[in-house]
Scaffold this active site. Structure first.
Site, PDB file in Angstrom:
ATOM      1  N   HIS A  73       0.851  -1.186   0.000  1.00  0.00           N
ATOM      2  CA  HIS A  73       0.000   0.000   0.000  1.00  0.00           C
ATOM      3  C   HIS A  73       0.884   1.232   0.000  1.00  0.00           C
ATOM      4  CE1 HIS A  73      -3.212   2.799   1.131  1.00  0.00           C
ATOM      5  NE2 HIS A  73      -4.025   1.864   0.714  1.00  0.00           N
TER       6      HIS A  73
ATOM      7  N   ASP B 207      -7.926  -5.337  -0.563  1.00  0.00           N
ATOM      8  CA  ASP B 207      -8.342  -6.155  -1.719  1.00  0.00           C
ATOM      9  C   ASP B 207      -7.993  -7.625  -1.589  1.00  0.00           C
ATOM     10  OD1 ASP B 207      -7.478  -3.249  -3.292  1.00  0.00           O
ATOM     11  OD2 ASP B 207      -9.461  -4.149  -3.530  1.00  0.00           O
TER      12      ASP B 207
HETATM   13  C1  SDX Z   1      -6.021   0.265  -3.087  1.00  0.00           C
HETATM   14  O1  SDX Z   1      -4.339   4.713  -1.912  1.00  0.00           O
HETATM   15  C2  SDX Z   1      -5.307   4.073  -1.403  1.00  0.00           C
HETATM   16  O2  SDX Z   1      -5.792   4.365  -0.344  1.00  0.00           O
HETATM   17  C3  SDX Z   1      -5.812   2.935  -2.258  1.00  0.00           C
HETATM   18  C4  SDX Z   1      -6.854   2.054  -1.590  1.00  0.00           C
HETATM   19  C5  SDX Z   1      -8.146   2.789  -1.369  1.00  0.00           C
HETATM   20  O3  SDX Z   1      -8.910   2.372  -0.491  1.00  0.00           O
HETATM   21  O4  SDX Z   1      -8.428   3.714  -2.169  1.00  0.00           O
HETATM   22  O5  SDX Z   1      -6.386   1.583  -0.341  1.00  0.00           O
HETATM   23  C6  SDX Z   1      -7.206   0.848  -2.450  1.00  0.00           C
HETATM   24  O6  SDX Z   1      -5.688   0.672  -4.155  1.00  0.00           O
HETATM   25  C7  SDX Z   1      -5.239  -0.788  -2.335  1.00  0.00           C
HETATM   26  C8  SDX Z   1      -3.991  -1.277  -3.160  1.00  0.00           C
HETATM   27  C9  SDX Z   1      -4.511  -2.326  -4.156  1.00  0.00           C
HETATM   28  N1  SDX Z   1      -3.409  -2.703  -5.076  1.00  0.00           N
HETATM   29  C10 SDX Z   1      -2.844  -3.908  -5.027  1.00  0.00           C
HETATM   30  O7  SDX Z   1      -3.062  -4.746  -4.148  1.00  0.00           O
HETATM   31  C11 SDX Z   1      -1.851  -4.165  -6.165  1.00  0.00           C
HETATM   32  C12 SDX Z   1      -0.566  -4.774  -5.588  1.00  0.00           C
HETATM   33  N2  SDX Z   1       0.093  -3.706  -4.781  1.00  0.00           N
HETATM   34  C13 SDX Z   1       1.106  -2.951  -5.471  1.00  0.00           C
HETATM   35  O8  SDX Z   1       0.915  -2.717  -6.821  1.00  0.00           O
HETATM   36  C14 SDX Z   1       1.661  -1.826  -4.627  1.00  0.00           C
HETATM   37  O9  SDX Z   1       1.805  -2.295  -3.344  1.00  0.00           O
HETATM   38  C15 SDX Z   1       0.944  -0.502  -4.587  1.00  0.00           C
HETATM   39  C16 SDX Z   1       0.677   0.041  -5.939  1.00  0.00           C
HETATM   40  C17 SDX Z   1      -0.335  -0.630  -3.845  1.00  0.00           C
HETATM   41  C18 SDX Z   1       1.861   0.435  -3.848  1.00  0.00           C
HETATM   42  O10 SDX Z   1       3.012   0.575  -4.676  1.00  0.00           O
HETATM   43  P1  SDX Z   1       4.301   1.293  -4.131  1.00  0.00           P
HETATM   44  O11 SDX Z   1       3.944   2.541  -3.417  1.00  0.00           O
HETATM   45  O12 SDX Z   1       5.299   1.367  -5.239  1.00  0.00           O
HETATM   46  O13 SDX Z   1       4.825   0.270  -3.048  1.00  0.00           O
HETATM   47  P2  SDX Z   1       6.086   0.483  -2.167  1.00  0.00           P
HETATM   48  O14 SDX Z   1       6.771   1.784  -2.450  1.00  0.00           O
HETATM   49  O15 SDX Z   1       5.644   0.200  -0.777  1.00  0.00           O
HETATM   50  O16 SDX Z   1       7.062  -0.700  -2.683  1.00  0.00           O
HETATM   51  C19 SDX Z   1       8.201  -1.003  -1.899  1.00  0.00           C
HETATM   52  C20 SDX Z   1       8.793  -2.254  -2.510  1.00  0.00           C
HETATM   53  C21 SDX Z   1       9.165  -2.128  -3.981  1.00  0.00           C
HETATM   54  O17 SDX Z   1      10.216  -3.068  -4.206  1.00  0.00           O
HETATM   55  P3  SDX Z   1      11.786  -2.494  -4.202  1.00  0.00           P
HETATM   56  O18 SDX Z   1      11.868  -1.543  -5.371  1.00  0.00           O
HETATM   57  O19 SDX Z   1      11.996  -1.840  -2.866  1.00  0.00           O
HETATM   58  O20 SDX Z   1      12.614  -3.759  -4.402  1.00  0.00           O
HETATM   59  O21 SDX Z   1       7.841  -3.327  -2.432  1.00  0.00           O
HETATM   60  C22 SDX Z   1       7.589  -3.793  -3.738  1.00  0.00           C
HETATM   61  C23 SDX Z   1       7.961  -2.671  -4.668  1.00  0.00           C
HETATM   62  O22 SDX Z   1       8.254  -3.186  -5.970  1.00  0.00           O
HETATM   63  N3  SDX Z   1       6.168  -4.092  -3.795  1.00  0.00           N
HETATM   64  C24 SDX Z   1       5.671  -5.293  -4.051  1.00  0.00           C
HETATM   65  C25 SDX Z   1       4.279  -5.167  -3.955  1.00  0.00           C
HETATM   66  N4  SDX Z   1       3.967  -3.893  -3.635  1.00  0.00           N
HETATM   67  C26 SDX Z   1       5.141  -3.231  -3.541  1.00  0.00           C
HETATM   68  N5  SDX Z   1       6.279  -6.462  -4.367  1.00  0.00           N
HETATM   69  C27 SDX Z   1       5.459  -7.521  -4.572  1.00  0.00           C
HETATM   70  N6  SDX Z   1       4.092  -7.474  -4.487  1.00  0.00           N
HETATM   71  C28 SDX Z   1       3.488  -6.312  -4.182  1.00  0.00           C
HETATM   72  N7  SDX Z   1       2.142  -6.266  -4.103  1.00  0.00           N
END
Ligand code: SDX
Length: 392
Positions: free
Chosen positions: A268, A326
């Site tokens: 998130h 989700d």
């Molecule tokens: C919603 O904003 C809101 O409030 C949204 C929401 C709402 O109610 O409106 O809460 C609803 O959108 C919830 C999120 C739903 N999306 C997913 O579940 C999709 C999977 N999640 C990711 O795509 C991701 O976690 C995001 C998009 C939600 C957040 O992306 P970020 O901000 O880039 O995540 P981060 O900066 O915390 O990432 C840190 C690391 C990165 O790796 P490194 O570059 O450090 O090696 O964690 C990795 C990211 O690549 N990472 C994941 C991951 N999410 C982040 N790796 C594997 N699986 C994941 N799901």
């Protein structure tokens, strides 16, 4: 210090706006709607009461609740001409495409009679959207399935009516299971608002130009559709289908660490702790599966195994990746009988009140200015035009 909460100066510098609607503490995993913890609202409130709270800032008195429920139920029919819009889509159009189109088209029915500077008109726009979006979502599903369009029914709750409009046919009335309807109502509460997420920011930015609320909500629906946002619950189910069984989890997790795919429903932008909604959703999942005698549901067991492994894996712990809203919602919706294609439309249905609450808060602010995000320019420096004949 803003109200009850203190922010560090670094955070204040990044904040894009002020709002009194929803508070999130991503480190502690806290979520409050108008100061009330989401756990208490999920347990004691219902969705329409939560809508009243988000829109008005206070819990309603019994009379205010009765009046609000009546007003929403009174607006849940669609102008019969709007039914023609559905027929303009291909049968296999994704319901989110239909929702973007039909909600935007509401502008053509109500926009010119709406003065967004009139508080009463803003209230009526809110009622119309909260009331009509479930009807539009249900019709999008029915059109996709070749079913006759359906109508809301008096005497049913908001969630019961949605299930009725989705599944009743002229020859068989859908029998609403109150446990499932209550679970769906709670899912609506959990999705109702979430501060300045991507789709809410889209609605605010659209509204800051003075665009009518129907067009702004259509923009929010379009943004929510993305798999990184509202489309994640659909993506979680697809991911569970691809993994298939617990034996395949280690290989799948390797792929996540090699970044060939993400663990959908995890991570998130704000929560660096468990999303409080995910814990409530998991409990709801348990209740629904028990009610339906599906507690051995393989998808639920696979999801719990994935969660257990991820929560103990350094890769996820270091990155503060936890289940979000989700992760379990798709399993609950599936168990209730909702098709995957309708997961994100249900998220949009529930989030409509959050979007319209933020739109109303912004439009009512006399100091509101049009949104204009600034950028850092990293392109070419100044240079002169080269005639086509001189280019190599
Ligand atoms: C919603 O904003 C809101 O409030 C949204 C929401 C709402 O109610 O409106 O809460 C609803 O959108 C919830 C999120 C739903 N999306 C997913 O579940 C999709 C999977 N999640 C990711 O795509 C991701 O976690 C995001 C998009 C939600 C957040 O992306 P970020 O901000 O880039 O995540 P981060 O900066 O915390 O990432 C840190 C690391 C990165 O790796 P490194 O570059 O450090 O090696 O964690 C990795 C990211 O690549 N990472 C994941 C991951 N999410 C982040 N790796 C594997 N699986 C994941 N799901």
């Amino acid at each position: 210090k803003t109200g009850m909460f203190t922010y560090d100066p670094g955070f204040l510098a990044t904040a894009s706006c002020e709002s009194k609607i929803t508070f999130i503490d991503g480190d502690q995993g806290l979520l409050y709607y108008r100061g009330y913890p989401i756990e208490q609202l999920a347990e004691h409130s219902d969705y329409l009461e939560t809508c009243y709270l988000l829109l008005n800032g206070e819990l309603p008195t019994p009379q205010q609740k009765a009046d609000f429920d009546y007003m929403v139920m009174r607006h849940n029919m669609l102008h019969d001409q709007i039914h023609n819009f559905f027929r303009g889509f291909r049968r296999d159009a994704h319901p989110m495409a239909v929702m973007v189109g039909v909600v935007g088209a509401l502008s053509a029915f109500y926009h010119d009679s709406l003065d967004i500077n009139d508080p009463h008109h803003r209230k009526v726009a809110a009622f119309r959207l909260i009331a009509k979006v479930p009807t539009i979502a249900a019709q999008a599903y029915r059109y996709n399935k070749g079913l006759p369009l359906s109508y809301p029914k008096a005497g049913l709750s908001y969630a019961e009516n949605f299930l009725h409009m989705m599944f009743s046919t002229p020859v068989s009335e859908y029998k609403v299971n109150p446990v499932l309807a209550k679970a769906l109502d709670r899912i609506f509460i959990l999705h109702a608002d979430h501060e300045q997420n991507a789709s809410t920011s889209t609605v605010r930015l659209s509204g800051s130009s003075g665009a009518n609320p129907f067009a702004c909500i259509a923009a929010g629906i379009a943004c929510l559709w993305g798999p990184s946002h509202g489309g994640a619950n659909e993506a979680v189910l697809k991911m569970l289908d691809e993994i298939g069984s617990v034996e395949n989890v280690p290989a799948f997790m390797e792929g996540v660490k090699n970044k060939t795919h993400k663990l959908m429903g995890f991570g998130h932008r704000v929560y660096k702790n468990m999303d409080p909604r995910a814990a409530i959703m998991k409990q709801t999942c348990d209740e629904v599966l028990a009610e339906l005698g599906l507690h051995n549901d393989p998808k639920f067991k696979l999801a719990m195994e994935l969660e257990k492994i991820a929560l103990n894996d350094p890769y996820f712990i270091e990155r503060k990746l936890y289940p979000n809203v989700d992760f379990y919602s798709g399993i609950v919706l599936s168990a209730i009988g909702i098709p995957v294609s309708m997961f994100t439309p249900i998220f949009a249905l529930a989030r409509t009140v959050g979007w319209i609450s933020h739109w109303t808060e912004m439009i009512a602010d006399p100091g509101m200015k049009i949104g204009r995000p600034r950028q850092l320019y990293t392109g070419a420096g100044r240079r002169d035009y080269v005639q086509l004949s001189e280019r190599k």
